[in-house]
Design an enzyme around this catalytic site. Sequence first.
Site, PDB file in Angstrom:
ATOM      1  N   HIS A  56       0.875  -1.184   0.000  1.00 30.46           N
ATOM      2  CA  HIS A  56       0.000   0.000   0.000  1.00 30.46           C
ATOM      3  C   HIS A  56       0.905   1.225   0.000  1.00 30.46           C
ATOM      4  O   HIS A  56       1.415   1.625   1.045  1.00 30.46           O
ATOM      5  CB  HIS A  56      -0.881   0.000   1.260  1.00 30.46           C
ATOM      6  N   PHE A  57       1.131   1.831  -1.168  1.00 30.13           N
ATOM      7  CA  PHE A  57       2.026   2.990  -1.243  1.00 30.13           C
ATOM      8  C   PHE A  57       1.273   4.323  -1.057  1.00 30.13           C
ATOM      9  O   PHE A  57       1.865   5.375  -1.130  1.00 30.13           O
ATOM     10  CB  PHE A  57       2.850   2.948  -2.531  1.00 30.13           C
ATOM     11  N   ARG A  58      -0.030   4.293  -0.891  1.00 27.81           N
ATOM     12  CA  ARG A  58      -0.819   5.415  -0.342  1.00 27.81           C
ATOM     13  C   ARG A  58      -1.048   6.602  -1.261  1.00 27.81           C
ATOM     14  O   ARG A  58      -1.654   7.581  -0.815  1.00 27.81           O
ATOM     15  CB  ARG A  58      -0.205   5.934   0.968  1.00 27.81           C
ATOM     16  N   GLU A 138      -6.888  -6.057  -3.646  1.00 30.53           N
ATOM     17  CA  GLU A 138      -7.584  -6.945  -2.784  1.00 30.53           C
ATOM     18  C   GLU A 138      -9.035  -6.487  -2.706  1.00 30.53           C
ATOM     19  O   GLU A 138      -9.326  -5.313  -2.464  1.00 30.53           O
ATOM     20  CB  GLU A 138      -6.937  -7.026  -1.380  1.00 30.53           C
ATOM     21  N   HIS A 172      -9.351 -10.047   0.488  1.00 30.21           N
ATOM     22  CA  HIS A 172      -9.161  -9.871   1.924  1.00 30.21           C
ATOM     23  C   HIS A 172     -10.356 -10.563   2.567  1.00 30.21           C
ATOM     24  O   HIS A 172     -11.465 -10.027   2.565  1.00 30.21           O
ATOM     25  CB  HIS A 172      -9.117  -8.380   2.286  1.00 30.21           C
ATOM     26  N   HIS A 223      -2.946 -12.271   2.584  1.00 32.37           N
ATOM     27  CA  HIS A 223      -2.555 -12.316   4.004  1.00 32.37           C
ATOM     28  C   HIS A 223      -3.319 -13.308   4.878  1.00 32.37           C
ATOM     29  O   HIS A 223      -3.947 -12.920   5.871  1.00 32.37           O
ATOM     30  CB  HIS A 223      -2.606 -10.922   4.635  1.00 32.37           C
ATOM     31  N   ASP A 291       2.056  -7.099   2.564  1.00 33.93           N
ATOM     32  CA  ASP A 291       0.959  -6.242   2.995  1.00 33.93           C
ATOM     33  C   ASP A 291       1.525  -4.981   3.665  1.00 33.93           C
ATOM     34  O   ASP A 291       1.020  -4.536   4.705  1.00 33.93           O
ATOM     35  CB  ASP A 291       0.000  -6.992   3.924  1.00 33.93           C
ATOM     36  N   HIS A 295       1.404   3.531   8.349  1.00 35.59           N
ATOM     37  CA  HIS A 295       0.677   4.629   8.994  1.00 35.59           C
ATOM     38  C   HIS A 295       1.695   5.308   9.897  1.00 35.59           C
ATOM     39  O   HIS A 295       2.604   4.651  10.403  1.00 35.59           O
ATOM     40  CB  HIS A 295      -0.487   4.098   9.850  1.00 35.59           C
TER      41      HIS A 295
HETATM   42  N1  LIG Z   1      -3.607  -4.873   6.538  1.00 34.80           N
HETATM   43  C1  LIG Z   1      -4.003  -3.776   7.178  1.00 34.80           C
HETATM   44  O1  LIG Z   1      -4.197  -3.825   8.390  1.00 34.80           O
HETATM   45  N2  LIG Z   1      -4.174  -2.602   6.549  1.00 34.80           N
HETATM   46  C2  LIG Z   1      -4.105  -2.352   5.141  1.00 34.80           C
HETATM   47  C3  LIG Z   1      -5.332  -2.787   4.430  1.00 34.80           C
HETATM   48  C4  LIG Z   1      -5.467  -4.281   4.321  1.00 34.80           C
HETATM   49  O2  LIG Z   1      -4.648  -4.945   3.675  1.00 34.80           O
HETATM   50  O3  LIG Z   1      -6.414  -4.837   4.858  1.00 34.80           O
HETATM   51  C5  LIG Z   1      -3.895  -0.833   4.938  1.00 34.80           C
HETATM   52  O4  LIG Z   1      -4.013  -0.396   3.779  1.00 34.80           O
HETATM   53  O5  LIG Z   1      -3.593  -0.116   5.892  1.00 34.80           O
HETATM   54 ZN   LIG Z   2      -3.428  -5.039   2.164  1.00 29.01          ZN
HETATM   55 ZN   LIG Z   3      -6.242  -6.697   3.490  1.00 32.28          ZN
END
Ligand SMILES: NC(=O)N[C@@H](CC(=O)O)C(=O)O
Ligand SMILES: [Zn+2]
Ligand SMILES: [Zn+2]
Length: 424
Positions: A56-58, A138, A172, A223, A291, A295
């Site tokens: 997740h590169f946001r 996902e 997911h 995951h 994954d 944050h």
């Molecule tokens: N795994 C997580 O707890 N968070 C992921 C989202 C996800 O993969 O469910 C996220 O984008 O922060």
């Molecule tokens: Zn994820």
């Molecule tokens: Zn996920």
Amino acid sequence: MLITDARLADGRRVDVRVRDGSIAAVDADIAPDADERTLDAAGRTLLPGVIDPHVHFREPGADHKETWTSGSRSAAAGGVTTVIDQPNTDPPTVDADAFDAKAERAQASLVDYGLAGGVTAEWEPDTLFDRPIAALGEVFLADSTGDMGIDEGLFRAALDRAAREDVLVTVHAEDATLFDEHARDRSDADAWSAYRTPEAESRAVERAVELAADVGADLHVAHTSTPEAIDIVADSAATCEVSPHHCLLSRADLPDLGTHGRMNPPLRSESRRQAVFERVRDGRVDLIATDHAPHTRAEKDAGIWAAPSGVPGVETALPLLLGLVAEDEIALERVVDLTARRPADRFGLAAKGAIEVGRDADLTLVDLDATGEIRAADLHTACEWTPFGGWTGVRPEWTMVRGEVVYEREGDRFGDPVGENAWA
Ligand SMILES: NC(=O)N[C@@H](CC(=O)O)C(=O)O
Ligand SMILES: [Zn+2]
Ligand SMILES: [Zn+2]
């Protein structure tokens, strides 16, 4: 360019010729051509670059957590040469416009990438499938970061459409109706693990596998965190991935990790963790994916019900696995299989995932004897922390993407943003 005297995961000692971004020769004692550059790899091990199909590169929407620059630097420094970015950005990647906006941002990437397409009530399959998505997913069956949880009817429709488009679906799988509401009364970090129960995962995996078989869709479960879920997948036509945190961390670590240990699916009991790692070791698990879900520390410091879910991991996965190799906990060839060959096969990257003539020169060089302590200060993610501080790891010396050096540990130097969409 000639990489000389490298050891490969299978024990061979070879020279590797790289030409026009591809591996042109792999042999003992290749004579360098006139003015061919050589890179001495004596005493070190050359590995195929890691393919991490779950990051997740946001961007766009949360650049303060990660950007394509910081995320791909983190990847490169961790020996990762291809990533697949997930669709829970803002806007979510559910139509052509959102895909194009993200593709624009991804041009800053140092490593090759794919962009996965997502499913929400507002998704536009007609425009989304018009773009070169790496996978559909996902697909969230329960809310996680981004609140993209969908109901079963929409999931079935998405599976059906993906099957017709011949696109892999990643899911997911958690069933929120099986979350334990009693845990809501607690405020300790372990409450999250008590809330999002193991049964919520295994039931959702069971249902997802059934639905995929029903409509003839190709399914990959993201995951998986319990042995029960992995075993359901292993008995089906689907595949699954496991994250380093579910292999190495458990509820027993939550007193130390606090709210920073909150992620979806959550950390499980120590005995489940061991059973998951056993399945990674013996090949029942198809592949490792991080994954990587950054944050900021301030965000993670909120109470257990307010903190966002997710931990970073793209830069520490290979170092941690090589640390386990040094401790004889897992075989090096298995690590290469889980991090490169099988993700390449599963996500359709015929040109990647192995050190073989004709494949892309996506490579990373490591000294397996150079174990050291993982420290947040050495990492490059914008979130500036790791759940693996103090763990033993082996950090790459350099990483190359299609023949271009994108990271050198000496001087902590990065190359140009040469990354391309590997699915385009
Ligand atoms: N795994 C997580 O707890 N968070 C992921 C989202 C996800 O993969 O469910 C996220 O984008 O922060
Ligand atoms: Zn994820
Ligand atoms: Zn996920």
